[in-house]
Every structure is written in C-alpha cells, then in structure tokens.
Design a protein around this motif. Structure first.
Motif, short mmCIF file in Angstrom:
data_model
loop_
_atom_site.label_atom_id
_atom_site.label_comp_id
_atom_site.label_asym_id
_atom_site.label_seq_id
_atom_site.Cartn_x
_atom_site.Cartn_y
_atom_site.Cartn_z
N SER A 221 -0.43 0.67 10.94
CA SER A 221 -0.01 2.01 10.51
C SER A 221 0.85 1.96 9.28
CB SER A 221 0.82 2.71 11.60
OG SER A 221 0.10 2.83 12.77
N GLU A 222 1.69 0.94 9.19
CA GLU A 222 2.75 0.95 8.19
C GLU A 222 2.40 0.27 6.87
OE1 GLU A 222 6.26 2.30 8.52
OE2 GLU A 222 4.81 3.45 9.66
N ILE A 223 1.47 -0.72 6.90
CA ILE A 223 1.14 -1.42 5.64
C ILE A 223 0.58 -0.40 4.64
CG2 ILE A 223 -0.47 -3.06 4.57
CD1 ILE A 223 1.52 -4.71 5.92
N GLY A 224 1.25 -0.28 3.50
CA GLY A 224 0.78 0.65 2.47
C GLY A 224 1.13 2.10 2.74
N ASP A 225 1.87 2.36 3.86
CA ASP A 225 2.25 3.72 4.22
C ASP A 225 3.44 4.17 3.36
OD1 ASP A 225 2.10 5.99 5.71
OD2 ASP A 225 3.44 5.30 7.28
N LEU B 168 -10.30 6.25 9.83
CA LEU B 168 -11.66 5.86 9.42
C LEU B 168 -12.15 6.80 8.30
CD1 LEU B 168 -13.35 4.93 12.82
CD2 LEU B 168 -12.63 3.37 11.01
N TYR B 169 -11.76 8.07 8.39
CA TYR B 169 -12.13 9.03 7.34
C TYR B 169 -11.45 8.64 6.02
CZ TYR B 169 -12.14 13.35 4.62
OH TYR B 169 -12.27 14.27 3.60
N GLN C 271 -6.29 -0.39 0.65
CA GLN C 271 -5.95 0.65 1.62
C GLN C 271 -7.15 0.91 2.53
OE1 GLN C 271 -3.01 1.40 1.89
NE2 GLN C 271 -2.84 3.30 2.99
N ARG C 272 -8.34 0.74 1.98
CA ARG C 272 -9.57 0.98 2.76
C ARG C 272 -9.66 0.04 3.94
NH1 ARG C 272 -15.08 1.27 -0.50
NH2 ARG C 272 -14.30 3.36 -0.88
N THR C 273 -9.40 -1.26 3.69
CA THR C 273 -9.48 -2.26 4.77
C THR C 273 -8.44 -1.98 5.84
OG1 THR C 273 -10.11 -3.84 3.08
CG2 THR C 273 -9.53 -4.74 5.23
N VAL C 274 -7.20 -1.70 5.40
CA VAL C 274 -6.12 -1.43 6.36
C VAL C 274 -6.47 -0.19 7.19
CG1 VAL C 274 -3.68 -0.77 6.58
CG2 VAL C 274 -4.33 -2.51 4.94
N VAL D 35 -9.30 -1.04 9.77
CA VAL D 35 -8.80 -1.82 10.91
C VAL D 35 -7.94 -0.93 11.80
CG1 VAL D 35 -7.26 -3.73 11.56
CG2 VAL D 35 -8.87 -4.03 9.68
N GLY D 36 -7.07 -0.13 11.16
CA GLY D 36 -6.20 0.78 11.92
C GLY D 36 -7.00 1.79 12.73
N GLY D 37 -8.02 2.36 12.09
CA GLY D 37 -8.86 3.35 12.78
C GLY D 37 -9.52 2.77 14.02
N LEU D 38 -10.06 1.56 13.89
CA LEU D 38 -10.72 0.91 15.03
C LEU D 38 -9.71 0.58 16.13
CD1 LEU D 38 -13.17 -1.42 13.05
CD2 LEU D 38 -13.75 0.67 14.31
#
Length: 225
Positions: A28-32, A97-98, A201-204, A207-210
């Motif tokens: 949640s926090e990486i890049g937040d 994921l969106y 940010q897309r990868t993070v 992974v977060g969404g999943l």
C-alpha cells in the motif's frame, strides 16, 4: 470480545496477523503519498529527523487503527464487520488493479511526485505550525509528523489496518503494520526521490491489488468464528 487471541494457538494467530499486515502495508505504501512526502522532505532536511517524525506519526496511527479494529466488532456484530472487511478488501484490490491497468508507470509517478510537492509548497498552515511549535520541538520533526499523520488519515493502509484488526490478532497486526511502515518510510528517506521515480507504480499496484483480493477471498471463505 476484547480477547486479543491469547490462547492455545495465539502464536499462530499473531504470526498470521503479522504476515498479513506487513505485506499489506508494503504494497500500500510504496510510492504512496506518505512515501513521497518522506522522500521529498528527506531531500531538503536531515534524514534522521524526517524519519523519526514520520515514523512517530505512523506508529501512533497504527495503534489508533488497531484499537479501532478491536472496538468495532463490539459495536457491530462479527458477521457484519467481516462482510464489511471482505467488501473493503475487494474494493481496494479492484481499485489498485484499475490504477495498474491505466497507469503509464513513469509519467504517472513523476506526476504524483510533482502534485505532492505542489501541495507541500502551498500549505498555508505550514509556517504558522512551525512558528507555534518551534519553541517546544524541532520544526522539521513536527512538520514531518503532521504531514505524515494527515496524509495517512483515511489512507487505504489505515482503513485496511482497521479492517485487518477486526478479524486477525491485534498484536500481530500492530507489530506487522509498524514494521511495514518502518521499512517503507526508511526506504523513502534513504532512497528518496531517485527510488520513487524508478519504482514502477504499475507493478506495485498490480501486486497490491492481487494481495487485497486475496484478503477479500480469505475473509469470505474463512470468516472468524
């Protein structure tokens, strides 16, 4: 009940809550926004002061969120809090994921950093807060504390911490969230903006969404007794 899971399998319960909250906080926090605030402040101010201010705010927020997560089931039935947690996790998962689907990783990350920087620059209360507290405390520590606390309030990681604490071991969740925040914020302060612009940010987000969808399925199929 206010039982924190101190029973025969409390060790397992604490470990379960710990793993869930560490992984949830990190994705949640990486890049937040909290991460970017720490990174930007650390570029301009002593890293140790920025880190201690941000972590103090995050630890306080974790304790408040975990406490809320323990109180909620006493006010609303277990079944309803579990349904709410399931829906929240699914919502966060799909939202992430969106974000992953529509993000052009490099430019969106740069844009987000610029937006946060603009917001920090235009805070009218900043100088007033600084003047007011400068007699009692280092203004940089307080600025880091206040900005982090405000950015974290209502953030997805705060809401997810509350949701996790409603149905997992509160001690495990609090310790896991604290360690997750420590890792992310330390990385932000040490790596600063260089890292924030390198991370996709897309990868993070993917992974977060999943991970959040996994939490949602887990609380749906394995509700707390």
């Amino acid at each position: 009940s206010l039982n924190l899971g101190v029973d025969v399998d409390s060790g397992l319960g604490i470990f379960d809550g710990f793993i869930a909250s560490v992984s949830m906080i990190i994705v949640s926090e990486i890049g937040d926004e909290t991460f970017i605030i720490a990174a930007l402040m650390a570029m301009r101010h002593p890293k140790s002061i920025v880190l201690s201010g941000a972590l103090s705010a995050l630890f306080l927020m974790t304790i408040l969120s975990t406490g809320l997560g323990r109180i909620v089931p006493n006010l609303i039935s277990r079944k309803h809090t579990n349904s709410a947690a399931t829906v929240l996790y699914a919502f966060f998962g799909l939202r992430l994921l969106y974000i992953a689907w529509r993000s052009n990783s490099k430019s969106s990350q740069k844009k987000e950093m610029d937006e946060v920087e603009e917001k920090l620059e235009s805070m009218p209360a900043k100088s007033a807060i600084r003047r007011f507290f400068s007699r009692f405390c280092t203004p940089i520590f307080l600025e880091s504390f206040i900005l982090t606390f405000l950015a974290e309030w209502g953030d997805r990681s705060q809401i997810a911490t509350i949701a996790l604490a409603t149905h997992k071991n509160a001690v495990g969740v609090a310790v896991g969230a604290s360690i997750g925040h420590t890792v992310c914020t330390s990385v932000a302060v040490v790596g600063g903006s260089m890292l924030a612009s390198k991370i996709s940010q897309r990868t993070v987000a993917m992974v977060g969404g999943l991970l959040f969808l996994g939490f949602s399925l887990s609380s749906y199929f394995y509700p707390p007794l």
